[in-house]
Motif scaffolding. Sequence first.
Motif, PDB file in Angstrom:
ATOM      1  N   GLY A  61       8.392 -38.986 115.147  1.00  0.00           N
ATOM      2  CA  GLY A  61       7.709 -38.791 116.407  1.00  0.00           C
ATOM      3  C   GLY A  61       6.707 -37.660 116.324  1.00  0.00           C
ATOM      4  N   ALA A  62       6.551 -36.975 117.425  1.00  0.00           N
ATOM      5  CA  ALA A  62       5.570 -35.892 117.507  1.00  0.00           C
ATOM      6  C   ALA A  62       5.961 -34.724 116.602  1.00  0.00           C
ATOM      7  CB  ALA A  62       5.451 -35.420 118.949  1.00  0.00           C
ATOM      8  N   LYS A  63       4.947 -33.962 116.200  1.00  0.00           N
ATOM      9  CA  LYS A  63       5.156 -32.766 115.405  1.00  0.00           C
ATOM     10  C   LYS A  63       5.285 -31.545 116.315  1.00  0.00           C
ATOM     11  CE  LYS A  63       2.182 -34.542 111.696  1.00  0.00           C
ATOM     12  NZ  LYS A  63       0.910 -34.324 110.954  1.00  0.00           N
ATOM     13  N   ILE A  64       6.039 -30.568 115.852  1.00  0.00           N
ATOM     14  CA  ILE A  64       6.074 -29.279 116.539  1.00  0.00           C
ATOM     15  C   ILE A  64       4.709 -28.607 116.388  1.00  0.00           C
ATOM     16  CG2 ILE A  64       7.055 -26.955 116.497  1.00  0.00           C
ATOM     17  CD1 ILE A  64       9.697 -28.184 115.670  1.00  0.00           C
ATOM     18  N   TYR A  89       4.929 -29.662 107.865  1.00  0.00           N
ATOM     19  CA  TYR A  89       5.089 -29.831 109.313  1.00  0.00           C
ATOM     20  C   TYR A  89       6.527 -30.221 109.600  1.00  0.00           C
ATOM     21  CZ  TYR A  89       4.411 -34.883 108.371  1.00  0.00           C
ATOM     22  OH  TYR A  89       4.511 -36.166 107.887  1.00  0.00           O
ATOM     23  N   VAL A  90       6.894 -30.137 110.882  1.00  0.00           N
ATOM     24  CA  VAL A  90       8.233 -30.520 111.324  1.00  0.00           C
ATOM     25  C   VAL A  90       8.070 -31.512 112.472  1.00  0.00           C
ATOM     26  CG1 VAL A  90      10.452 -29.728 112.229  1.00  0.00           C
ATOM     27  CG2 VAL A  90       9.128 -28.250 110.680  1.00  0.00           C
ATOM     28  N   ALA A  91       8.759 -32.648 112.367  1.00  0.00           N
ATOM     29  CA  ALA A  91       8.621 -33.710 113.360  1.00  0.00           C
ATOM     30  C   ALA A  91       9.951 -34.025 114.026  1.00  0.00           C
ATOM     31  CB  ALA A  91       8.064 -34.977 112.711  1.00  0.00           C
ATOM     32  N   CYS A  92       9.857 -34.467 115.264  1.00  0.00           N
ATOM     33  CA  CYS A  92      11.015 -34.950 116.011  1.00  0.00           C
ATOM     34  C   CYS A  92      11.216 -36.443 115.731  1.00  0.00           C
ATOM     35  CB  CYS A  92      10.791 -34.718 117.509  1.00  0.00           C
ATOM     36  SG  CYS A  92      11.099 -33.014 118.057  1.00  0.00           S
ATOM     37  N   GLY A 107      21.256 -31.809 119.837  1.00  0.00           N
ATOM     38  CA  GLY A 107      21.531 -32.744 118.753  1.00  0.00           C
ATOM     39  C   GLY A 107      20.294 -33.352 118.113  1.00  0.00           C
ATOM     40  N   THR A 108      19.105 -32.945 118.572  1.00  0.00           N
ATOM     41  CA  THR A 108      17.870 -33.453 117.972  1.00  0.00           C
ATOM     42  C   THR A 108      17.838 -33.130 116.482  1.00  0.00           C
ATOM     43  OG1 THR A 108      16.599 -33.262 120.025  1.00  0.00           O
ATOM     44  CG2 THR A 108      15.345 -33.249 117.972  1.00  0.00           C
ATOM     45  N   VAL A 109      17.442 -34.118 115.684  1.00  0.00           N
ATOM     46  CA  VAL A 109      17.301 -33.924 114.244  1.00  0.00           C
ATOM     47  C   VAL A 109      15.818 -33.724 113.931  1.00  0.00           C
ATOM     48  CG1 VAL A 109      17.541 -34.988 111.970  1.00  0.00           C
ATOM     49  CG2 VAL A 109      19.369 -35.221 113.675  1.00  0.00           C
ATOM     50  N   TYR A 110      15.519 -32.653 113.244  1.00  0.00           N
ATOM     51  CA  TYR A 110      14.143 -32.306 112.895  1.00  0.00           C
ATOM     52  C   TYR A 110      13.887 -32.653 111.428  1.00  0.00           C
ATOM     53  CZ  TYR A 110      14.577 -29.674 117.237  1.00  0.00           C
ATOM     54  OH  TYR A 110      14.801 -29.319 118.548  1.00  0.00           O
ATOM     55  N   THR A 111      12.746 -33.291 111.167  1.00  0.00           N
ATOM     56  CA  THR A 111      12.377 -33.650 109.804  1.00  0.00           C
ATOM     57  C   THR A 111      11.327 -32.676 109.291  1.00  0.00           C
ATOM     58  OG1 THR A 111      12.827 -35.997 110.204  1.00  0.00           O
ATOM     59  CG2 THR A 111      11.465 -35.459 108.295  1.00  0.00           C
ATOM     60  N   PRO A 211      12.542 -25.050 113.403  1.00  0.00           N
ATOM     61  CA  PRO A 211      11.977 -23.899 112.693  1.00  0.00           C
ATOM     62  C   PRO A 211      11.799 -22.695 113.600  1.00  0.00           C
ATOM     63  CG  PRO A 211      10.261 -25.501 113.189  1.00  0.00           C
ATOM     64  CD  PRO A 211      11.573 -26.145 113.557  1.00  0.00           C
ATOM     65  N   ALA A 212      11.970 -21.525 113.012  1.00  0.00           N
ATOM     66  CA  ALA A 212      11.692 -20.281 113.721  1.00  0.00           C
ATOM     67  C   ALA A 212      10.277 -19.804 113.423  1.00  0.00           C
ATOM     68  CB  ALA A 212      12.699 -19.212 113.309  1.00  0.00           C
ATOM     69  N   GLY A 213       9.632 -20.466 112.462  1.00  0.00           N
ATOM     70  CA  GLY A 213       8.289 -20.094 112.033  1.00  0.00           C
ATOM     71  C   GLY A 213       8.196 -20.176 110.528  1.00  0.00           C
TER      72      GLY A 213
END
Length: 246
Positions: A61-64, A89-92, A107-111, A211-213
């Motif tokens: 999905g969308a990226k952070i 990048y990190v995506a939902c 519970g969201t998994v981040y890629t 991610p924290a950054g």
Amino acid sequence: MIRTAIPLAACAALALAACAEDPSTVAGTDETDLDNVDTESEREAAAAALEAGDFANLELGAKIVGPQGPEVKTTLSNDAGIFADITSYVACPAEMSTCDPATAPRGTVYTYVHIVYPGEDNDPTTGAGDGADSSDVERATLFRMNRPATGFTGTAGYAKAEALAAIGEKADIVITCDDGALAWTISAGDGGNQWEASEPLTFYWQSTVPPAGPASAYAIDADGIRATGDGPYPGDGQGSANACLG
């Protein structure tokens, strides 16, 4: 082990008889020689390896969007110079049209996705800019985290089509855990195609912790030299599991 080998794809495109004559195919089977474990070290690596997914099969999905935008573009370097560009990048998940950890469901998994170009990609608009600093990289053999994979779910992989294009029929990528961190070992044997300058490979892993950054958490081994750099890295994730640690 976690393998990628062009002869398997070739068999789908060529006559069965032609594939049977391929010297890298084991007679009487549809396996390549890369699927066979012959030495103790290979057996140990096979036992330690994680199952590798194919980036092409992911539905993201969308990226952070962070302070640097939806992607973090930087380099992997050391005192000797720059040895790779890295875009991360990190995506939902696919069903999420926005990706904001502050409002994401529990519970969201981040890629976490990392596109690595050994020797830089010769594109002055990305990474360090101004073209390649180390474009003579001839053999990159490892991409890894140098910090624990906080919140790691056990799902990781790479873009298999890119591996085949870059490395060829002896492409061999094994994902292992190392003190809670993830390592992708890239081997193409001696001679022939290697993972080298300006050949992008995409790696990914999934975490329950956003991610924290950017942090100095990633590294490449290129021509026998290790270079490190920044990329999105999870927050402290207190109490979260890490599949590498059981």
